[in-house]
Scaffold this motif. Structure first.
Motif, short mmCIF file in Angstrom:
data_model
loop_
_atom_site.label_atom_id
_atom_site.label_comp_id
_atom_site.label_asym_id
_atom_site.label_seq_id
_atom_site.Cartn_x
_atom_site.Cartn_y
_atom_site.Cartn_z
N ALA B 108 -9.25 -4.21 -25.38
CA ALA B 108 -9.86 -3.80 -26.95
C ALA B 108 -9.04 -4.82 -27.90
CB ALA B 108 -9.65 -2.51 -27.07
N PHE B 109 -7.67 -4.86 -27.52
CA PHE B 109 -6.88 -5.47 -28.49
C PHE B 109 -7.10 -6.91 -28.31
CE2 PHE B 109 -3.05 -8.00 -28.52
CZ PHE B 109 -2.59 -7.75 -30.00
N ALA B 112 -10.46 -7.85 -30.27
CA ALA B 112 -10.48 -7.96 -31.83
C ALA B 112 -9.83 -9.15 -32.21
CB ALA B 112 -9.57 -6.59 -32.47
N LEU B 113 -8.66 -9.50 -31.29
CA LEU B 113 -7.77 -10.54 -31.59
C LEU B 113 -8.67 -11.98 -31.32
CD1 LEU B 113 -5.24 -11.62 -32.48
CD2 LEU B 113 -4.37 -11.85 -29.99
N LEU B 116 -10.85 -12.24 -34.37
CA LEU B 116 -10.33 -12.98 -35.61
C LEU B 116 -9.94 -14.49 -35.43
CD1 LEU B 116 -7.70 -10.48 -36.62
CD2 LEU B 116 -9.34 -11.32 -38.05
N VAL B 117 -9.44 -14.88 -34.29
CA VAL B 117 -9.17 -16.11 -34.00
C VAL B 117 -10.51 -17.11 -34.13
CG1 VAL B 117 -8.37 -17.96 -32.43
CG2 VAL B 117 -7.15 -15.88 -32.50
N VAL B 139 -14.91 -7.31 -33.42
CA VAL B 139 -14.20 -6.01 -33.68
C VAL B 139 -14.91 -4.68 -33.36
CG1 VAL B 139 -12.80 -4.61 -35.42
CG2 VAL B 139 -12.95 -7.36 -35.31
N ALA B 142 -15.38 -4.43 -29.79
CA ALA B 142 -13.81 -3.96 -29.09
C ALA B 142 -13.48 -2.48 -29.34
CB ALA B 142 -12.77 -4.78 -29.74
#
Lengths: 508, 182
Positions: B108-109, B112-113, B116-117, B139, B142
């Motif tokens: 999940a982390f 989301a990351l 963003l990238v 997001v 995730a």
């Protein structure tokens, strides 16, 4: 009584339909982020800061102060009804508040909290109106040496005295200071720590830092905990929020005592309202233990009243120290200072002379915001709790998209977006490993003041270090700081001693 | 100061033996120490390579002096935190490693990351509507929101509303990207 005339003029500026709309919007948003666990007024202001380019300064500032106060109204709702405080500032309220809710007195607990927040804010704001011009007058005697003392006082207080661990506070402080020194040196024009990247010549944008640390760090942290959190259960709030005369007789003195704890803490950079709320709660509990029929543990109304009043009283006097001294004492106050800077205004003694109209309108708006918040919260607390049923995925995804929009809006640069992601990761690491965020924000915002006032003070005196302790004001600030450090050290040592004593006594 | 429900539980005695404990368990603070070390080293390198121009009055500090102080603070706290993490007693480490409030949902982390990238990289070429929809989708998915198609639809709706509100009404220039060619 010049203040009253000026304040009345401020009310004249604020009570226009458009400005009242901004106050109501701020109060609404503030209550909403206060109710939702994990979100806070500092995050809301950080997300909105880049999007205020279309507003005039007064509109933006009154909306943000509405958010600041609103966050402290909303935070107790979830704590009382669900035992999950919306913010750390509501933990103290939650102990007795949730017990009151379990005992079927949820409406009374919510009403006590809302009225307490209102009274605390009102007392502090009145004091600020009376004292701010005097404080600003005192601050006109500040030179570089005094400003350096003030900044150092803020750094050490927020990093070492208040947090749980001095080393972690100082570590967070160094991250913020490092971000603050990037960019072209203001006094020589030297390129610093930009490593040839032109996008860094103007420094790291404050919007990128705050959005990334406060919003994205939280989003990544929530993502890393997906499916790992415990379930929450809402206690229904039925009935009218009327307080009986007996309730009022208990709550009123507690409200006032709480406000008394809160006001001084607004002037100390203690990272916000957490410490005074706990002090107020602790005082009520020890007073209660001496009564004939102790109520703590069964849902004592005083245990709700005092911390709530303390929290909002802190916010009120924090506005005072921000406006009069230019000293931010909490994360949200630091963001308000950044808002002033965005509009080319520097809070502090000169603000009263140069933009008196703005200051008095802002102070008047605080009163309007408090009344609005009381009306929004007193009858409708149970409705606000419905926000907790918002799907978390959409809420945090929406925050992320808004963060991206805000960062792009300030610079329209891909570099800023990359920096935002990198700092978001830093924010995540800080949350996961318990590094406090408030010192970073205070350091980013006060860092330049500390550096240039130190260099000016040394430069003006031919590098004589005694110039830093040559005025009564700076000596007073350093003495206060040393006293704070001594008390903290003594408190930590006795806490550790009593803990090891308890461990030794325990059978295991 | 948030009370942790399990902090009062004594650690499982079987986990107490240092032998069974991975070297990294309960030593998450090393990540913090590494972060601070990077901050300190970047400042030191920046100071050593700094090309000082102009005159700074007569102050001894100059443009680099304050940077040295901050670098010392960062490196000092880095060493202190690392030393404490290395010397932690095994019992304390085992307790933290078993703490359920420290568990991490890595997929999940990363989801989301990754969103963003992707947003940071693709905003200019793809344009606001598509990249914001993608960010929202990444997001919310995730965080466990389902069905996936609805996540994308809600994201697209939000991107449109923000485009209309800030782009059309307030004059913010959001990149139109590939949709601009249509």
């Amino acid at each position: 009584m010049d203040q009253l005339t000026a304040l009345l003029g401020g009310f004249g500026d604020v009570l226009t339909p458009a400005n009242v709309l901004w106050i109501v919007l701020g109060a609404f948003l503030g209550t909403a982020v206060g109710v939702l666990p994990g979100l806070g007024s500092s995050m809301a202001v950080a997300l909105l800061l880049p999007l205020t380019f279309a507003l005039d300064p007064l509109a933006a500032l009154i909306m943000f102060s509405g958010i600041y106060f609103g966050g402290l109204f909303g935070d107790s709702t979830a704590g009382i009804l669900m035992n999950t405080p919306g913010n750390s500032t509501a933990i103290a309220t939650t102990f007795e508040g949730h017990r009151m809710a379990l005992a079927g007195r949820a409406p009374q607990a919510l009403a006590t909290a809302a009225i307490g927040a209102f009274l605390g804010g009102l007392v502090a704001t009145c004091l600020v109106v009376l004292a701010a011009p005097t404080l600003a007058d005192l601050a006109t005697r500040f030179g570089p040496g005094e400003y350096f003392a003030l900044a150092l006082f803020a750094f050490v207080a927020i990093a070492a005295v208040v947090g749980e661990s001095a080393v972690r506070g100082l570590a967070a402080l160094s991250v913020g200071l490092a971000l603050a020194v990037v960019g072209i040196d203001q006094s020589t024009g030297t390129e610093r720590y930009a490593f040839g990247v032109p996008a860094l010549f103007d420094g790291v944008s404050i919007v990128v830092i705050t959005v990334a640390l406060l919003a994205l760090g939280e989003v990544l942290h929530v993502a890393s905990r997906t499916g790992r959190a415990g379930a929450r259960e809402l206690v229904p709030s039925r009935g009218r929020p009327w307080l009986s005369r007996a309730d009022l007789r208990k709550a009123l003195p507690a409200w006032l005592r709480g406000a008394g704890f809160g006001v001084p803490f607004g002037f100390i950079p203690a990272g916000g309202a957490e410490v005074p709320t706990f002090l107020a709660y602790g005082t009520e509990r020890s007073l209660d233990a001496r009564r004939e029929e102790p109520e703590f543990g069964t849902g004592a109304i005083r245990g709700v009243a005092a911390p709530e009043a303390a929290g909002n009283a802190t916010a009120g006097s924090a506005m005072g120290s921000l406006l009069a001294l230019g000293l931010p004492t909490s994360a949200t106050a630091a963001l308000l200072l950044a808002t002033f800077q965005q509009y080319g205004l520097q809070p502090g003694p000169l603000l009263f002379e140069r933009s008196g109209d703005l200051v008095w309108a802002l102070l008047a708006s605080l009163f309007v915001a408090l009344v609005t918040l009381l009306l929004l919260n007193l009858p409708f607390s149970p409705l606000w709790a419905k926000l907790l049923e918002l799907p978390q995925g959409y809420l945090y995804a929406g925050i992320t998209v808004f963060a991206g929009l805000g960062v792009y809006a300030t610079g329209a640069s891909g570099f800023d977006l990359g920096l935002m992601v990198a700092l978001g990761l830093v924010g995540f690491v800080m949350r996961r490993y318990d590094l406090p965020l408030a010192p970073v924000l205070i350091a980013v915002i006060l860092g330049p003041l500390a550096e240039y006032s130190l260099r000016d003070a040394l430069g003006n005196s031919g590098n004589d270090p005694t110039t830093l302790v040559s005025s009564p004001i700076s000596v007073g600030l350093y003495a206060l700081l040393l006293l704070g450090l001594a008390v903290t050290g003594w408190r930590r040592r006795s806490a550790r001693r009593s803990r090891t004593g308890a461990d030794a006594a325990a059978p295991s | 100061m948030t009370p942790r429900p399990d902090s009062d539980h004594p650690a499982d005695p079987r986990a107490d033996t240092a032998a069974n404990l991975p070297v990294t368990a309960g030593r998450g603070d090393l990540v913090v120490a590494a972060l601070l070390a990077v901050v300190g080293v970047v400042l030191v390198v920046g100071n050593l390579t700094m090309d000082v121009v102009g005159e700074d009055g007569t102050s001894v500090l100059g443009p680099a002096g304050f940077g040295w102080l901050v670098a010392a603070l960062a490196l000092g706290t880095s060493v202190a935190i690392a030393a404490r993490a290395v010397r932690r007693p095994a019992a304390e480490r085992a307790q933290e490693a078993a703490d359920p409030t420290r568990e991490m949902n890595v997929p999940a982390f990363l989801g989301a990351l990754g969103g963003l990238v992707g947003f940071a990289v693709l905003l200019q070429p793809l344009g606001w509507l598509l990249s914001a929809t993608g960010l929202f989708f990444a997001v919310s998915s995730a965080l466990g929101s389902r069905p996936l198609l609805r996540n994308a639809a809600v994201g697209f709706a939000m991107a449109c509303v923000l485009q209309l509100l800030f782009g059309a009404a307030l004059g913010l220039a959001l990149p139109s990207g590939v949709l601009g060619w249509l």
